[in-house]
Design a protein around this motif. Structure first.
Motif, PDB file in Angstrom:
ATOM      1  N   SER A 132       0.846  -1.207   0.000  1.00  0.00           N
ATOM      2  CA  SER A 132       0.000   0.000   0.000  1.00  0.00           C
ATOM      3  C   SER A 132       0.876   1.249   0.000  1.00  0.00           C
ATOM      4  O   SER A 132       0.920   1.995   0.967  1.00  0.00           O
ATOM      5  N   PHE A 133       1.569   1.475  -1.094  1.00  0.00           N
ATOM      6  CA  PHE A 133       2.568   2.546  -1.087  1.00  0.00           C
ATOM      7  C   PHE A 133       2.001   3.945  -1.254  1.00  0.00           C
ATOM      8  O   PHE A 133       2.761   4.908  -1.331  1.00  0.00           O
ATOM      9  N   GLU A 134       0.670   4.067  -1.275  1.00  0.00           N
ATOM     10  CA  GLU A 134       0.111   5.430  -1.238  1.00  0.00           C
ATOM     11  C   GLU A 134       0.601   6.158   0.011  1.00  0.00           C
ATOM     12  O   GLU A 134       0.745   7.378   0.010  1.00  0.00           O
ATOM     13  N   THR A 135       0.935   5.395   1.047  1.00  0.00           N
ATOM     14  CA  THR A 135       1.403   6.028   2.279  1.00  0.00           C
ATOM     15  C   THR A 135       2.796   6.623   2.088  1.00  0.00           C
ATOM     16  O   THR A 135       3.120   7.629   2.677  1.00  0.00           O
ATOM     17  N   TRP A 136       3.618   6.001   1.262  1.00  0.00           N
ATOM     18  CA  TRP A 136       4.947   6.561   0.996  1.00  0.00           C
ATOM     19  C   TRP A 136       4.822   7.852   0.182  1.00  0.00           C
ATOM     20  O   TRP A 136       5.466   8.843   0.468  1.00  0.00           O
ATOM     21  N   LEU A 137       3.987   7.777  -0.860  1.00  0.00           N
ATOM     22  CA  LEU A 137       3.909   8.936  -1.748  1.00  0.00           C
ATOM     23  C   LEU A 137       3.222  10.122  -1.082  1.00  0.00           C
ATOM     24  O   LEU A 137       3.392  11.259  -1.517  1.00  0.00           O
ATOM     25  N   ALA A 138       2.469   9.856  -0.021  1.00  0.00           N
ATOM     26  CA  ALA A 138       1.771  10.945   0.666  1.00  0.00           C
ATOM     27  C   ALA A 138       2.753  11.891   1.361  1.00  0.00           C
ATOM     28  O   ALA A 138       2.403  13.021   1.674  1.00  0.00           O
ATOM     29  N   GLU A 139       3.982  11.437   1.594  1.00  0.00           N
ATOM     30  CA  GLU A 139       4.924  12.348   2.274  1.00  0.00           C
ATOM     31  C   GLU A 139       5.788  13.126   1.289  1.00  0.00           C
ATOM     32  O   GLU A 139       6.670  13.874   1.694  1.00  0.00           O
ATOM     33  N   LEU A 235     -10.593   9.601   5.371  1.00  0.00           N
ATOM     34  CA  LEU A 235      -9.613  10.629   4.960  1.00  0.00           C
ATOM     35  C   LEU A 235      -9.833  11.072   3.511  1.00  0.00           C
ATOM     36  O   LEU A 235      -9.641  12.220   3.173  1.00  0.00           O
ATOM     37  N   ARG A 236     -10.144  10.134   2.643  1.00  0.00           N
ATOM     38  CA  ARG A 236     -10.289  10.342   1.200  1.00  0.00           C
ATOM     39  C   ARG A 236      -9.009  10.872   0.548  1.00  0.00           C
ATOM     40  O   ARG A 236      -8.609  10.421  -0.507  1.00  0.00           O
ATOM     41  N   SER A 237      -8.374  11.878   1.156  1.00  0.00           N
ATOM     42  CA  SER A 237      -7.082  12.377   0.675  1.00  0.00           C
ATOM     43  C   SER A 237      -6.022  12.109   1.731  1.00  0.00           C
ATOM     44  O   SER A 237      -6.210  12.465   2.895  1.00  0.00           O
ATOM     45  N   LEU A 238      -4.938  11.498   1.321  1.00  0.00           N
ATOM     46  CA  LEU A 238      -3.800  11.330   2.235  1.00  0.00           C
ATOM     47  C   LEU A 238      -2.878  12.532   2.141  1.00  0.00           C
ATOM     48  O   LEU A 238      -2.143  12.846   3.068  1.00  0.00           O
ATOM     49  N   SER A 239      -2.907  13.175   0.987  1.00  0.00           N
ATOM     50  CA  SER A 239      -2.147  14.397   0.803  1.00  0.00           C
ATOM     51  C   SER A 239      -2.858  15.262  -0.226  1.00  0.00           C
ATOM     52  O   SER A 239      -3.078  14.786  -1.347  1.00  0.00           O
ATOM     53  N   PRO A 240      -3.254  16.488   0.113  1.00  0.00           N
ATOM     54  CA  PRO A 240      -3.139  17.090   1.437  1.00  0.00           C
ATOM     55  C   PRO A 240      -4.030  16.367   2.454  1.00  0.00           C
ATOM     56  O   PRO A 240      -5.092  15.866   2.105  1.00  0.00           O
ATOM     57  N   LEU A 241      -3.550  16.354   3.684  1.00  0.00           N
ATOM     58  CA  LEU A 241      -4.231  15.663   4.772  1.00  0.00           C
ATOM     59  C   LEU A 241      -5.100  16.667   5.525  1.00  0.00           C
ATOM     60  O   LEU A 241      -4.618  17.734   5.914  1.00  0.00           O
ATOM     61  N   ASP A 242      -6.364  16.319   5.728  1.00  0.00           N
ATOM     62  CA  ASP A 242      -7.322  17.258   6.322  1.00  0.00           C
ATOM     63  C   ASP A 242      -7.297  17.142   7.854  1.00  0.00           C
ATOM     64  O   ASP A 242      -8.227  16.614   8.467  1.00  0.00           O
ATOM     65  N   MET A 243      -6.229  17.640   8.454  1.00  0.00           N
ATOM     66  CA  MET A 243      -6.099  17.513   9.909  1.00  0.00           C
ATOM     67  C   MET A 243      -7.154  18.323  10.654  1.00  0.00           C
ATOM     68  O   MET A 243      -7.560  17.957  11.764  1.00  0.00           O
ATOM     69  N   ASP A 244      -7.622  19.406  10.062  1.00  0.00           N
ATOM     70  CA  ASP A 244      -8.627  20.234  10.750  1.00  0.00           C
ATOM     71  C   ASP A 244      -9.892  19.426  11.043  1.00  0.00           C
ATOM     72  O   ASP A 244     -10.445  19.505  12.147  1.00  0.00           O
ATOM     73  N   GLY A 266       5.462   3.903  10.018  1.00  0.00           N
ATOM     74  CA  GLY A 266       5.700   4.917   8.994  1.00  0.00           C
ATOM     75  C   GLY A 266       4.510   5.193   8.100  1.00  0.00           C
ATOM     76  O   GLY A 266       4.630   5.943   7.133  1.00  0.00           O
ATOM     77  N   GLY A 267       3.376   4.597   8.375  1.00  0.00           N
ATOM     78  CA  GLY A 267       2.216   4.799   7.513  1.00  0.00           C
ATOM     79  C   GLY A 267       1.564   6.154   7.745  1.00  0.00           C
ATOM     80  O   GLY A 267       1.982   6.934   8.596  1.00  0.00           O
ATOM     81  N   ILE A 268       0.500   6.428   6.997  1.00  0.00           N
ATOM     82  CA  ILE A 268      -0.159   7.734   7.081  1.00  0.00           C
ATOM     83  C   ILE A 268      -0.760   7.933   8.466  1.00  0.00           C
ATOM     84  O   ILE A 268      -0.834   9.056   8.981  1.00  0.00           O
ATOM     85  N   MET A 269      -1.163   6.834   9.126  1.00  0.00           N
ATOM     86  CA  MET A 269      -1.760   6.973  10.441  1.00  0.00           C
ATOM     87  C   MET A 269      -0.711   7.313  11.511  1.00  0.00           C
ATOM     88  O   MET A 269      -1.050   7.839  12.559  1.00  0.00           O
TER      89      MET A 269
END
Lengths: 325, 352
Positions: A132-139, A235-244, A266-269
């Protein structure tokens, strides 16, 4: 409203873009004659012809890189990877080129490109096809990363991704291609960078995305049976991440469990947890609870794979451990 | 060790017209000679400009005003200038990390180029790119790229867009011998050939990938062009120290591409007189080899040849030199006096 499976929703988004914008074209391995490994592009070659539906050699660096060049020159390529694990072969092009070009050219260049890739484990494809490398590309700065969990978001996010003037990865949960969902007949988009509260609640916030949404919904149902009201965020989007949106929910429920079907470390979570720690610590009644798949290469055996993959019970366990609910 | 004269004698390119010695003197200069003289002066001006620019870069690196990695083009001027002179304005150029020469030959503003190396706000990339990442989209100069061979698929993609949009433009892609051992090099050649993309692959074979001579890292010797038969891409070798030979070979390849002939490949044998970067002490090669190549320095030899042929006068050459010295001095002054980027710029240009 029409009920369609997620694959169909993605297909509709691609098809209407190909119909409406001559600068949109597609490239990928076996997307034409074969119809796509997951049949998302089935019938496209016949409808749009070989100039716009380009079967590529098995050369991920070359065709992804060529997509970048075409985007730089003003086209809107949509690149399909047969698996998100195969993006690793093209990571140099995605990261060093697609994501960096705008910045290192001082804003002279834009790369309006969509990268599509099936993601996730669960169908016994073993270590090299289940990641699930979407987590890598999100950074990676300069990249946008989205991952739909239902047909509505799949179509809405695909529309937004194709219109976006930046490289956007659309990670498609392989386990959800055949999952049905309602889609409005009138045109709509889903904004990239916005999370969505799929269920409101007051006792605990469950956060996930993609295939993980199936698990948190299941967990939320079980919690409801016990009288625990869970708020669920996609989340729908990992980047940009909607922390608000995440922080706002945690301020309300004071409890949170973050759920990833990718590996934990190291994942998005991990990122969501760290941000919550900093931005919402005083609102929390306990620790940020994190659930993810085991940190091992994906095993082939069905029993082992199921064991490694996060499930709804893992979520319930975390709710109990963290908050005694 | 590579013998430069041997290399040149193997050149497949025909001697350029201008090498027919001094014919024009007998009948007086006609119109074509005047045009040729202007062209030749321009070629020399560009080569000399690059040489002086690079020397100024080295000097300012020593002073600490330019930082990071600095890869100079000194020795290879005839190659880039000859190749780029054969292009049209609507063609694209893609370069590698040794990109100053290509940028200047393309007409990218010298002041903004120097300012970029100084990291200033007035630089081509507002000080965010640096030496390896010069860009000027208006000029079709699509970068300076830092990863060896990483720029090849970008070039193929630009060419794909030119094909898709049914223009007769083309994309010229520069890369060095070091690129040829990367997988993406082979992937891109195949892709371009299968799709008949209008791309000119231009190999600047300077005999060394950083500190590794070709013989140490490549099976098959120092000639690359014969290998292109595998991809059915027409390929020629040219003497990269001879600007007119490079220009002519490139013109032929460009014509073939515009006629729909698909990708073409040129291998120019050339040599960098300095190290890989300015930090390179060149422990891996003897100075004899360098000196031997320096005897064929195009920046020295070309104007002498033009004077000998009666195409330009010594005074004209001196005028060009004076003009270049001034332009380079001004570029350094411009770069020095330009402001640093505003820290507010940090978060700009991440997304479009």
């Amino acid at each position: 409203m029409t009920e369609i499976v997620l694959r169909e929703a993605l297909k509709r988004g691609l098809e209407e873009a190909l119909e409406n914008d001559p600068s949109v074209f597609m490239m990928g391995e076996d997307i034409g004659e074969y119809g796509g490994a997951y049949a998302v592009t089935d019938g496209f070659l016949k409808k749009f012809g070989p100039d716009r539906i380009k079967d590529t050699p098995i050369s991920e660096q070359a065709f992804l890189g060529a997509g970048i060049g075409a985007a730089v020159a003003g086209l809107r390529p949509i690149i399909e990877f047969m698996s998100i694990s195969f993006t690793l072969v093209a990571f140099d092009q995605i990261v060093n080129m697609a994501a960096n070009l705008r910045y290192m050219s001082g804003g002279q260049i834009s790369v309006p490109m969509v990268i599509r890739a099936p993601t996730g484990a669960g169908v016994q494809l073993g270590a090299t096809h289940s990641q699930s490398f979407e987590t890598w590309l999100a950074e990676v700065p300069g990249m946008k990363v989205v991952c739909p969990s239902n047909s509505y978001d799949a179509l809405g996010l695909m529309r937004s991704a194709i219109k976006d003037n930046n490289p956007v990865l659309v990670a498609e949960p392989a386990l959800l291609y055949g999952t049905k969902g309602e889609v409005p007949d009138e045109y709509y988009e889903v904004e990239i960078g916005k999370a969505y509260v799929t269920r409101t609640g007051s006792d605990v916030t469950l956060i996930s995305y993609g295939y993980g949404m199936r698990l948190v919904n299941e967990a939320a149902d079980k919690l409801a049976e016990r009288g625990v009201s869970a708020e669920v965020i996609d989340l729908r989007s990992l980047s940009p991440l909607d922390m608000d949106a995440i922080v706002a929910s945690v301020q309300k429920t004071n409890r949170v469990v973050v759920v990833d079907t990718a590996r934990r470390i190291g994942g998005i979570m991990a990122e969501v947890s760290a941000e919550l720690q900093q931005r919402a610590a005083e609102w929390l009644d306990g620790p940020v609870m994190r659930v993810g798949s085991d940190d091992v290469p994906w095993p082939y055996n069905r029993g082992l794979e199921r064991e490694v993959l996060t499930d709804a019970d893992d979520v319930l366990k975390a709710v109990a451990e963290g908050y005694g609910l | 060790m590579v013998n430069p004269t041997k290399s040149s004698s193997k050149s497949k390119s025909k001697p350029a017209k201008s090498s027919k010695n001094g014919k024009s003197g007998a009948v007086g200069p006609d119109e074509s000679d005047v045009a040729a003289s202007t062209d030749h002066r321009e070629l020399f001006r560009q080569m000399f400009l690059i040489r002086q620019f690079e020397l100024a870069c080295g000097e300012n690196y020593s002073k600490g005003l330019i930082r990071g990695f600095l890869h100079l083009y000194i020795g290879q001027e005839a190659t880039g200038v000859g190749a780029i002179s054969a292009l049209r304005k609507d063609d694209y150029i893609v370069s590698n990390y040794r990109d100053h020469g290509h940028a200047l030959a393309r007409g990218v503003d010298i002041n903004r180029s120097m300012a970029e190396l100084f990291g200033k706000a007035t630089g081509t990339s507002k000080g965010k790119g640096g030496s390896m990442h010069l860009f000027d989209v208006v000029k079709g100069f699509m970068g300076g790229h830092g990863i060896v061979a990483g720029q090849l698929p970008l070039a193929a993609g630009l060419a794909l867009a030119q094909q898709y949009q049914k223009t007769d433009g083309l994309t010229m892609c520069f890369f060095g011998d070091g690129s040829t051992n990367q997988g993406v090099y082979h992937e891109t050649l195949n892709l371009a050939a299968v799709w008949k993309l209008p791309v000119l692959f231009f190999l600047e074979n300077n005999m060394y990938g950083m500190g590794s001579s070709i013989e140490r890292v490549r099976a098959g010797g120092i000639d690359f062009y014969p290998g292109l038969a595998t991809y059915e891409i027409p390929a020629v070798e040219v003497d990269g120290m001879d600007v007119l030979a490079v220009k002519e070979a490139t013109e032929i390849a460009v014509e073939r591409i515009r006629a729909g002939g698909g990708p073409q490949f040129i291998e120019a044998k050339t040599f960098r007189f300095g190290g890989h970067s300015v930090a390179d002490g060149q422990k891996y090669r003897g100075q004899e080899e360098v000196k031997e190549w320096e005897t064929r320095d195009s920046v020295v030899a070309f104007p002498l040849k033009l004077i000998e042929m009666g195409l330009v006068t010594k005074d004209q050459i001196n005028d060009v030199k004076a003009e270049v010295y001034e332009a380079v001095a001004k570029s350094v002054e411009f770069a020095e006096q330009s402001p640093n980027p505003d820290p507010k710029e940090i978060h700009n240009d991440v997304f479009a």
